[in-house]
Motif scaffolding. Structure first.
Motif, PDB file in Angstrom:
ATOM      1  N   ALA A 189       0.831  -1.205   0.000  1.00 17.53           N
ATOM      2  CA  ALA A 189       0.000   0.000   0.000  1.00 17.53           C
ATOM      3  C   ALA A 189       0.868   1.258   0.000  1.00 17.53           C
ATOM      4  N   LEU A 190       1.988   1.201   0.694  1.00 14.76           N
ATOM      5  CA  LEU A 190       2.893   2.344   0.780  1.00 14.76           C
ATOM      6  C   LEU A 190       3.627   2.606  -0.531  1.00 14.76           C
ATOM      7  N   MET A 191       3.752   1.580  -1.349  1.00 14.57           N
ATOM      8  CA  MET A 191       4.522   1.684  -2.586  1.00 14.57           C
ATOM      9  C   MET A 191       3.977   2.777  -3.501  1.00 14.57           C
ATOM     10  N   ARG A 192       2.662   2.925  -3.579  1.00 18.62           N
ATOM     11  CA  ARG A 192       2.047   3.952  -4.426  1.00 18.62           C
ATOM     12  C   ARG A 192       2.547   5.343  -4.029  1.00 18.62           C
ATOM     13  N   ALA A 199      11.207   3.599  -5.852  1.00 19.82           N
ATOM     14  CA  ALA A 199      10.538   2.314  -6.053  1.00 19.82           C
ATOM     15  C   ALA A 199      11.244   1.225  -5.258  1.00 19.82           C
ATOM     16  N   TYR A 200      10.474   0.218  -4.896  1.00 22.44           N
ATOM     17  CA  TYR A 200      10.981  -0.973  -4.226  1.00 22.44           C
ATOM     18  C   TYR A 200      10.048  -2.120  -4.571  1.00 22.44           C
ATOM     19  N   VAL A 201      10.405  -3.307  -4.146  1.00 20.90           N
ATOM     20  CA  VAL A 201       9.568  -4.480  -4.390  1.00 20.90           C
ATOM     21  C   VAL A 201       8.950  -4.905  -3.067  1.00 20.90           C
ATOM     22  N   PRO A 202       7.620  -4.930  -2.970  1.00 19.37           N
ATOM     23  CA  PRO A 202       6.987  -5.385  -1.731  1.00 19.37           C
ATOM     24  C   PRO A 202       7.429  -6.813  -1.395  1.00 19.37           C
ATOM     25  N   GLY A 203       7.730  -7.032  -0.139  1.00 16.99           N
ATOM     26  CA  GLY A 203       8.269  -8.317   0.285  1.00 16.99           C
ATOM     27  C   GLY A 203       7.307  -9.474   0.222  1.00 16.99           C
ATOM     28  N   VAL A 204       6.019  -9.192   0.237  1.00 19.61           N
ATOM     29  CA  VAL A 204       5.027 -10.266   0.268  1.00 19.61           C
ATOM     30  C   VAL A 204       5.180 -11.207  -0.934  1.00 19.61           C
ATOM     31  N   ILE A 205       5.668 -10.708  -2.064  1.00 18.60           N
ATOM     32  CA  ILE A 205       5.802 -11.583  -3.234  1.00 18.60           C
ATOM     33  C   ILE A 205       6.939 -12.600  -3.091  1.00 18.60           C
ATOM     34  N   TYR A 244       7.325 -14.489  -0.434  1.00 17.34           N
ATOM     35  CA  TYR A 244       6.856 -15.559   0.451  1.00 17.34           C
ATOM     36  C   TYR A 244       5.998 -16.530  -0.362  1.00 17.34           C
ATOM     37  N   PRO A 245       6.149 -17.818  -0.148  1.00 21.66           N
ATOM     38  CA  PRO A 245       5.367 -18.783  -0.932  1.00 21.66           C
ATOM     39  C   PRO A 245       3.883 -18.803  -0.556  1.00 21.66           C
ATOM     40  N   ASN A 246       3.548 -18.440   0.657  1.00 21.26           N
ATOM     41  CA  ASN A 246       2.156 -18.527   1.122  1.00 21.26           C
ATOM     42  C   ASN A 246       1.700 -17.237   1.784  1.00 21.26           C
ATOM     43  N   ASP A 247       1.740 -16.137   1.043  1.00 28.60           N
ATOM     44  CA  ASP A 247       1.302 -14.858   1.597  1.00 28.60           C
ATOM     45  C   ASP A 247       1.976 -14.551   2.923  1.00 28.60           C
ATOM     46  N   GLY A 248       3.154 -14.002   2.859  1.00 26.21           N
ATOM     47  CA  GLY A 248       3.901 -13.646   4.057  1.00 26.21           C
ATOM     48  C   GLY A 248       3.418 -12.349   4.664  1.00 26.21           C
ATOM     49  N   GLU A 249       4.182 -11.854   5.573  1.00 21.76           N
ATOM     50  CA  GLU A 249       3.857 -10.599   6.242  1.00 21.76           C
ATOM     51  C   GLU A 249       3.938  -9.444   5.248  1.00 21.76           C
ATOM     52  N   VAL A 250       3.101  -8.457   5.445  1.00 22.46           N
ATOM     53  CA  VAL A 250       3.003  -7.360   4.477  1.00 22.46           C
ATOM     54  C   VAL A 250       3.911  -6.181   4.789  1.00 22.46           C
ATOM     55  N   ASN A 251       4.627  -6.231   5.901  1.00 19.44           N
ATOM     56  CA  ASN A 251       5.415  -5.062   6.321  1.00 19.44           C
ATOM     57  C   ASN A 251       6.900  -5.177   5.952  1.00 19.44           C
ATOM     58  N   HIS A 252       7.187  -5.755   4.798  1.00 17.83           N
ATOM     59  CA  HIS A 252       8.573  -5.891   4.329  1.00 17.83           C
ATOM     60  C   HIS A 252       8.679  -5.390   2.885  1.00 17.83           C
ATOM     61  N   PHE A 253       9.868  -4.913   2.525  1.00 18.62           N
ATOM     62  CA  PHE A 253      10.152  -4.644   1.119  1.00 18.62           C
ATOM     63  C   PHE A 253      11.635  -4.812   0.843  1.00 18.62           C
ATOM     64  N   ARG A 254      11.958  -4.915  -0.440  1.00 18.87           N
ATOM     65  CA  ARG A 254      13.335  -5.141  -0.867  1.00 18.87           C
ATOM     66  C   ARG A 254      13.797  -3.964  -1.716  1.00 18.87           C
ATOM     67  N   LEU A 255      14.926  -3.407  -1.333  1.00 22.48           N
ATOM     68  CA  LEU A 255      15.538  -2.300  -2.073  1.00 22.48           C
ATOM     69  C   LEU A 255      16.687  -2.822  -2.922  1.00 22.48           C
ATOM     70  N   VAL A 305      21.308   7.846  -1.901  1.00 21.27           N
ATOM     71  CA  VAL A 305      21.141   8.692  -0.714  1.00 21.27           C
ATOM     72  C   VAL A 305      19.842   9.480  -0.807  1.00 21.27           C
ATOM     73  N   GLU A 306      19.574  10.071  -1.957  1.00 15.77           N
ATOM     74  CA  GLU A 306      18.343  10.849  -2.140  1.00 15.77           C
ATOM     75  C   GLU A 306      17.109   9.947  -2.008  1.00 15.77           C
ATOM     76  N   GLY A 307      17.150   8.757  -2.585  1.00 13.41           N
ATOM     77  CA  GLY A 307      16.023   7.831  -2.486  1.00 13.41           C
ATOM     78  C   GLY A 307      15.758   7.400  -1.057  1.00 13.41           C
ATOM     79  N   VAL A 308      16.807   7.107  -0.309  1.00 12.96           N
ATOM     80  CA  VAL A 308      16.649   6.711   1.092  1.00 12.96           C
ATOM     81  C   VAL A 308      16.096   7.882   1.903  1.00 12.96           C
ATOM     82  N   LYS A 309      16.539   9.081   1.587  1.00  8.79           N
ATOM     83  CA  LYS A 309      16.007  10.270   2.269  1.00  8.79           C
ATOM     84  C   LYS A 309      14.505  10.405   2.017  1.00  8.79           C
TER      85      LYS A 309
END
Length: 85
Positions: A17-20, A28-34, A36-47, A58-62
């Motif tokens: 939801a935060l990605m938008r 941009a980042y990739v939501p972590g839920v994808i 997980y094989p069986n719908d994992g936790e929704v509060n993760h993402f991969r940079l 640095v600017e993106g992290v800011k």
């Protein structure tokens, strides 16, 4: 080493939801839920930091930090209101 950083957000913040909002800030980042094989936790993402300059990273992290502060402030306000504070 590696090309990615795994980020865990506080419970209650949905990375998908935060990605938008992040994309609206040109981040941009990739939501972590994808990952997980069986719908994992929704509060993760991969940079990914393999194809950007240090300055852009640095600017993106800011920008992400600013967005997360906004979301945490909203979450804290919601909790306080629900408890009548």
């Amino acid at each position: 080493g590696g090309l990615f950083t795994w980020v865990t957000l506080p419970e209650g913040i949905d990375a998908k939801a935060l990605m938008r909002k992040a994309i609206a800030k040109n981040v941009a980042y990739v939501p972590g839920v994808i990952f997980y094989p069986n719908d994992g936790e929704v509060n993760h993402f991969r940079l990914n930091y393999s194809n950007m300059t240090e300055e852009r990273i640095v600017e993106g992290v800011k920008r992400l930090g600013e967005l997360l502060h906004e979301e945490l402030d909203k979450s804290l306000c919601s909790i306080a209101l629900s408890k009548g504070l």
